[in-house]
Motif scaffolding. Sequence first.
Motif, PDB file in Angstrom:
ATOM      1  N   VAL A 219       0.847  -1.192   0.000  1.00  0.00           N
ATOM      2  CA  VAL A 219       0.000   0.000   0.000  1.00  0.00           C
ATOM      3  C   VAL A 219       0.885   1.245   0.000  1.00  0.00           C
ATOM      4  N   LYS A 220       0.548   2.218  -0.817  1.00  0.00           N
ATOM      5  CA  LYS A 220       1.289   3.478  -0.823  1.00  0.00           C
ATOM      6  C   LYS A 220       0.774   4.351   0.320  1.00  0.00           C
ATOM      7  N   LEU A 221       1.573   4.502   1.322  1.00  0.00           N
ATOM      8  CA  LEU A 221       1.211   5.312   2.483  1.00  0.00           C
ATOM      9  C   LEU A 221       2.235   6.427   2.651  1.00  0.00           C
ATOM     10  N   ASP A 222       1.775   7.656   2.562  1.00  0.00           N
ATOM     11  CA  ASP A 222       2.632   8.801   2.842  1.00  0.00           C
ATOM     12  C   ASP A 222       2.324   9.403   4.213  1.00  0.00           C
ATOM     13  N   TYR A 223       1.036   9.384   4.564  1.00  0.00           N
ATOM     14  CA  TYR A 223       0.614   9.921   5.859  1.00  0.00           C
ATOM     15  C   TYR A 223      -0.458   9.011   6.464  1.00  0.00           C
ATOM     16  N   VAL A 224      -0.386   8.869   7.790  1.00  0.00           N
ATOM     17  CA  VAL A 224      -1.449   8.163   8.511  1.00  0.00           C
ATOM     18  C   VAL A 224      -1.942   9.074   9.629  1.00  0.00           C
ATOM     19  N   LEU A 225      -3.194   8.884   9.987  1.00  0.00           N
ATOM     20  CA  LEU A 225      -3.814   9.653  11.069  1.00  0.00           C
ATOM     21  C   LEU A 225      -4.102   8.697  12.212  1.00  0.00           C
ATOM     22  N   SER A 226      -3.671   9.051  13.412  1.00  0.00           N
ATOM     23  CA  SER A 226      -3.900   8.213  14.591  1.00  0.00           C
ATOM     24  C   SER A 226      -4.705   9.006  15.614  1.00  0.00           C
ATOM     25  N   ASN A 227      -5.873   8.479  15.977  1.00  0.00           N
ATOM     26  CA  ASN A 227      -6.772   9.163  16.909  1.00  0.00           C
ATOM     27  C   ASN A 227      -6.702   8.569  18.308  1.00  0.00           C
ATOM     28  N   SER A 228      -6.732   9.437  19.305  1.00  0.00           N
ATOM     29  CA  SER A 228      -6.792   9.020  20.708  1.00  0.00           C
ATOM     30  C   SER A 228      -7.744   9.949  21.443  1.00  0.00           C
ATOM     31  N   PHE A 229      -8.837   9.393  21.921  1.00  0.00           N
ATOM     32  CA  PHE A 229      -9.870  10.204  22.573  1.00  0.00           C
ATOM     33  C   PHE A 229     -10.041   9.762  24.024  1.00  0.00           C
ATOM     34  N   GLY A 230     -10.000  10.725  24.948  1.00  0.00           N
ATOM     35  CA  GLY A 230     -10.018  10.391  26.358  1.00  0.00           C
ATOM     36  C   GLY A 230     -11.281  10.822  27.077  1.00  0.00           C
ATOM     37  N   PHE A 231     -11.410  10.349  28.317  1.00  0.00           N
ATOM     38  CA  PHE A 231     -12.507  10.772  29.176  1.00  0.00           C
ATOM     39  C   PHE A 231     -12.507  12.296  29.294  1.00  0.00           C
ATOM     40  N   GLY A 232     -13.671  12.834  29.516  1.00  0.00           N
ATOM     41  CA  GLY A 232     -13.800  14.278  29.602  1.00  0.00           C
ATOM     42  C   GLY A 232     -13.803  14.943  28.245  1.00  0.00           C
ATOM     43  N   GLY A 233     -13.771  14.121  27.169  1.00  0.00           N
ATOM     44  CA  GLY A 233     -13.805  14.675  25.820  1.00  0.00           C
ATOM     45  C   GLY A 233     -12.489  15.206  25.324  1.00  0.00           C
ATOM     46  N   ASN A 234     -11.357  14.777  25.954  1.00  0.00           N
ATOM     47  CA  ASN A 234     -10.052  15.240  25.496  1.00  0.00           C
ATOM     48  C   ASN A 234      -9.633  14.433  24.276  1.00  0.00           C
ATOM     49  N   CYS A 235      -9.622  15.077  23.123  1.00  0.00           N
ATOM     50  CA  CYS A 235      -9.405  14.408  21.833  1.00  0.00           C
ATOM     51  C   CYS A 235      -8.084  14.854  21.210  1.00  0.00           C
ATOM     52  N   THR A 236      -7.251  13.880  20.841  1.00  0.00           N
ATOM     53  CA  THR A 236      -5.969  14.183  20.215  1.00  0.00           C
ATOM     54  C   THR A 236      -5.805  13.360  18.945  1.00  0.00           C
ATOM     55  N   SER A 237      -5.341  14.001  17.900  1.00  0.00           N
ATOM     56  CA  SER A 237      -5.072  13.339  16.620  1.00  0.00           C
ATOM     57  C   SER A 237      -3.653  13.650  16.190  1.00  0.00           C
ATOM     58  N   LEU A 238      -2.951  12.646  15.700  1.00  0.00           N
ATOM     59  CA  LEU A 238      -1.580  12.785  15.229  1.00  0.00           C
ATOM     60  C   LEU A 238      -1.519  12.454  13.752  1.00  0.00           C
ATOM     61  N   VAL A 239      -0.775  13.230  12.988  1.00  0.00           N
ATOM     62  CA  VAL A 239      -0.452  12.885  11.608  1.00  0.00           C
ATOM     63  C   VAL A 239       1.008  12.462  11.574  1.00  0.00           C
ATOM     64  N   LEU A 240       1.232  11.226  11.174  1.00  0.00           N
ATOM     65  CA  LEU A 240       2.583  10.680  11.089  1.00  0.00           C
ATOM     66  C   LEU A 240       2.917  10.473   9.622  1.00  0.00           C
ATOM     67  N   GLY A 241       4.088  10.921   9.203  1.00  0.00           N
ATOM     68  CA  GLY A 241       4.432  10.889   7.795  1.00  0.00           C
ATOM     69  C   GLY A 241       5.660  10.046   7.494  1.00  0.00           C
ATOM     70  N   LYS A 242       5.685   9.477   6.309  1.00  0.00           N
ATOM     71  CA  LYS A 242       6.862   8.744   5.857  1.00  0.00           C
ATOM     72  C   LYS A 242       8.010   9.735   5.684  1.00  0.00           C
ATOM     73  N   TYR A 243       9.190   9.328   6.116  1.00  0.00           N
ATOM     74  CA  TYR A 243      10.345  10.205   5.993  1.00  0.00           C
ATOM     75  C   TYR A 243      10.971  10.032   4.619  1.00  0.00           C
ATOM     76  N   LEU A 244      11.001  11.087   3.856  1.00  0.00           N
ATOM     77  CA  LEU A 244      11.537  11.057   2.502  1.00  0.00           C
ATOM     78  C   LEU A 244      12.667  12.069   2.366  1.00  0.00           C
TER      79      LEU A 244
END
Length: 398
Positions: free
Chosen positions: A373-398
């Motif tokens: 699969v050609k993957l340049d960027y992935v999105l990783s979600n982490s949502f916590g109690f109290g509605g604390n929501c964090t998203s990370l974009v991780l990219g292939k190093y080129l």
Amino acid sequence: MGRVVVTGMGIISAIGNNLDENYLSLHQGKSGIDKAIHFESVYTASLPFGEVKLSNEELKKSLNLLGEKGYTRTSLLSIKAFEEAIQAAGLTAEDLSSFDTCLISASTVGGMCLTDQLYEDANMQSEGSEYLDAYGCAAHTIQLIERFGIRGFTDTINTACSSSANSIMLGARLIQAGRAKRVIVGGVDCLAKYTVNGFNALKILSESPSKPFDENRDGLNLGEAAAYLVLEAEEITFGKKIYACVAGYGNANDAHHPSAMSDDAVGAIASMRQALTSAGIGPEQIGYINAHGTGTPNNDQVELEGIKNIFGTKLPPYNSTKAYTGHTLGAAGAVEAIFSILFLNHGEICAGLNVEIPLDANFPPSSSLRENVKLDYVLSNSFGFGGNCTSLVLGKYL
């Protein structure tokens, strides 16, 4: 200022005692959800867990800590993953002791994994156990600091299930602001009566392996893990192997409910949008989403609605790796960031497990192993109690 890059990773979870074992389990679609052997609870007979396969004694032996006092399972897991990460990054004792090296760890349980002992000590029913200094959320961080001679800025984050995702975000920001050249980030949580009893009181534990994004999902499985990443400023990494870059991040809070996300996904949408903006990319450039995907009725419905709000009808492949490890709470963000980076490096997406009837038949989660699969960027979600929501974009190093 150059990019923030990942030069080392270490992990121990229910599907492996190191990075290679975790990858192999993901590649083979092998879940770690099963009956707990080491964790003692009245619920082990009826509930499955994502338990690390090593006992405390085996962990101590592998870390040359036999006979040492005051190390909880939380600390043992954290040291195990931390050592793998710094070795992979080739960090020396001089690197670790530099004031330009920081440590941001995360945990929700901390030393409260020793619930019974904590009760006895707090109520003076003991003469004072070896764990008196180990009950706090930051105890494992302090032991890492002392064991590895870290002298730079340190912190311990507890924002529930987004904790270690937030540690990654804070580490990246410290480097981008010129406050640090290197930050070791991640988190740890182990199985504990405190959390098992609490989640059981919320009626969100499943009696079978969890089914993220399935129409008949009925709850989550609790797991334990530790995961750490070494983040470094790109300009100091000459000659090093670089696994990925932290391309973007976003954090928001919907302030809706102590333990549930708002039905209109305010926090989830905001964190994903911020992460994409921070990375300077559009939704169409995301090749995979490692969803928070707890398998609870509320989370999966809300998260999927949030994803559709961002991506419209062109959703990239998505699924939840919690079906492999269980929900590892404060460690989940770092665990899933590492999994996402493994997918970037191997050009593949693991199979989503246990989905029989997709929550949305028009947008089903990815359910089989995808290779090449050609993957340049992935999105990783982490949502916590109290509605604390964090998203990370991780990219292939080129």
